[in-house]
Design an enzyme around this catalytic site. Structure first.
Site, short mmCIF file in Angstrom:
data_model
loop_
_atom_site.label_atom_id
_atom_site.label_comp_id
_atom_site.label_asym_id
_atom_site.label_seq_id
_atom_site.Cartn_x
_atom_site.Cartn_y
_atom_site.Cartn_z
N SER A 36 0.94 -1.12 0.13
CA SER A 36 0.11 -0.02 0.00
C SER A 36 0.79 1.20 0.00
O SER A 36 1.70 1.28 0.82
CB SER A 36 -1.12 -0.10 1.26
OG SER A 36 -1.61 1.13 1.27
N PHE A 102 -8.96 5.23 -15.34
CA PHE A 102 -7.84 4.96 -15.34
C PHE A 102 -7.16 5.36 -13.95
O PHE A 102 -7.25 6.62 -13.60
CB PHE A 102 -7.01 5.45 -16.41
CG PHE A 102 -5.45 5.48 -16.63
CD1 PHE A 102 -4.96 4.35 -16.65
CD2 PHE A 102 -4.61 6.42 -16.07
CE1 PHE A 102 -3.46 4.14 -16.65
CE2 PHE A 102 -3.31 6.33 -16.40
CZ PHE A 102 -2.62 5.27 -16.65
N GLN A 172 -1.58 -0.32 -25.44
CA GLN A 172 -1.57 -1.12 -24.22
C GLN A 172 -2.62 -2.51 -24.53
O GLN A 172 -2.68 -3.47 -23.87
CB GLN A 172 -2.31 -0.35 -23.17
CG GLN A 172 -1.76 1.08 -22.76
CD GLN A 172 -2.52 2.01 -23.39
OE1 GLN A 172 -2.79 2.22 -24.52
NE2 GLN A 172 -2.59 3.05 -22.69
N ASN A 195 5.37 2.24 -29.17
CA ASN A 195 6.53 2.43 -28.61
C ASN A 195 7.39 1.65 -28.76
O ASN A 195 7.06 0.44 -29.26
CB ASN A 195 6.24 3.11 -27.06
CG ASN A 195 5.88 1.94 -26.27
OD1 ASN A 195 5.99 0.67 -26.53
ND2 ASN A 195 5.25 2.22 -25.07
N GLY A 256 2.42 10.55 -25.15
CA GLY A 256 2.34 9.91 -26.39
C GLY A 256 1.08 10.18 -27.17
O GLY A 256 1.04 10.42 -28.28
N ASP A 257 -0.04 10.58 -26.26
CA ASP A 257 -1.16 10.93 -26.97
C ASP A 257 -1.19 12.30 -27.70
O ASP A 257 -1.56 12.51 -28.76
CB ASP A 257 -2.43 10.96 -25.94
CG ASP A 257 -2.63 9.57 -25.29
OD1 ASP A 257 -2.35 8.91 -26.00
OD2 ASP A 257 -3.28 9.56 -24.42
#
Length: 327
Positions: A36, A102, A172, A195, A256-257
């Site tokens: 955690s 996300f 992904q 990538n 990257g976007d």
């Protein structure tokens, strides 16, 4: 050229851990991990790969068509996107599920541990491109970005059936796709985005060599992180464009976007590949300097100045069709 972007629409929960993950992992206890992390900061931001890319394209005034599935909580996000030049007419709003989530923790070395809840994205397969890609403003390119795998496959097949050029950005989702599915997504793409790790994974899954991949796509664009980007085309020497130097990332999510948005905005105006990649790198550097993948501004003047500083006097001149003439 108008662009449609299919893929994920999500809310990002971004956390920062003031330590190093590797210091918390005990090699002899990896089979029993129970960790955690007490984080110092939480940022809740709008995101999703398709929405991030559409946000960037909208900043250049291209009125991109966003195609994806969102949830019952999408209304405020939709207003934000419309205010930033995105056409949300291709978004299916679920009556039962919430928008995808996300969740990501970043350590002080910019390593990340993330989880993704698909939510409404599971309904993306029900979106029919044929009913959206019509009329005088029919897109000249469809970018297939990470989404529900069945939706990615359906939308790619629809592009072939409709005769609309498409770009493949499996990213992904490569981990979820088998070799035949990856080949179906890539075969005939105008552009393929990966990538370095994804490039190796793509070849492993498909059994293709680099030459095999280049024989089936118009161009293969591999982002290299701080080293920039490599563009490869069959029968031509590879083109490597360095990243903008001296960038201290505030948040690695969304770089990257932003590159894809800048690059595609340029090629949509028939800008040559090298300056197009430079614009992509410049927008990525701006995005990396903000926390959240839609927290940056697409400012043509700022981007032109950044390209000139990074790549030399006159480097922004070929970008005039997308950035405007220098003032």
């Amino acid at each position: 050229m108008r662009i449609a972007v299919t893929g994920s629409i999500a809310t990002d929960h971004l956390m920062v851990f003031p330590g190093r993950f590797e210091d918390q992992l005990l090699p002899d206890q990896l089979a029993h991990v129970s960790l955690s992390f007490l984080v110092d900061r939480l940022e809740v931001r709008w995101g999703g790969v398709a929405a991030n890319i559409a946000f960037g394209l909208g900043g250049f005034g291209l009125s991109p068509l966003l195609v994806g599935a969102a949830g019952t909580d999408f209304a405020e996000y939709a207003v934000w996107l419309k205010e930033h030049g995105v056409d949300t007419g291709g978004v299916r709003v679920s009556a039962e599920r919430q928008t995808a989530r996300f969740m990501c923790i970043t350590d002080e070395d910019d390593n990340q541990i993330a989880a993704f809840y698909a939510g409404a994205m599971a309904e993306a397969y029900d979106i029919e491109l044929r009913t959206l890609l019509t009329g005088a403003d029919r897109p000249g390119l469809v970018l297939i970005s990470p989404d529900d795998p069945s939706a990615m496959l359906r939308h790619t097949a629809e592009c072939r059936s409709l005769g609309i050029p498409f770009a493949a950005d499996p990213s992904q989702q490569l981990a979820r796709l088998d070799g035949g599915q990856v080949r179906d997504l890539v075969d005939g793409a105008t552009w393929l985005f990966t990538n370095e790790y994804e490039a190796a994974l793509l070849m492993e899954h498909t059994g293709w060599s680099k030459g095999d991949v280049l024989a089936t796509v118009g161009g293969w664009i591999t982002t290299l992180g701080s080293q920039g980007v490599r563009i490869e085309r069959s029968g031509q020497p590879a083109l490597t464009v360095p990243a903008v130097p001296g960038i201290e990332p505030a948040d690695p999510t969304g770089g990257g976007d932003a590159f894809r948005a800048g690059f595609l905005a340029a090629v949509s105006h028939d800008v040559p590949l090298e300056p197009a990649a430079r614009l992509g790198c410049a927008l990525a550097s701006v995005a990396l300097g903000a926390v959240g993948s839609q927290a940056h501004e697409v400012d043509p003047g700022q981007l032109a100045a950044l390209v000139e500083r990074a790549y030399g006097p006159g480097a922004a001149e070929p970008l005039a069709p997308v950035l405007g003439e220098p003032s």
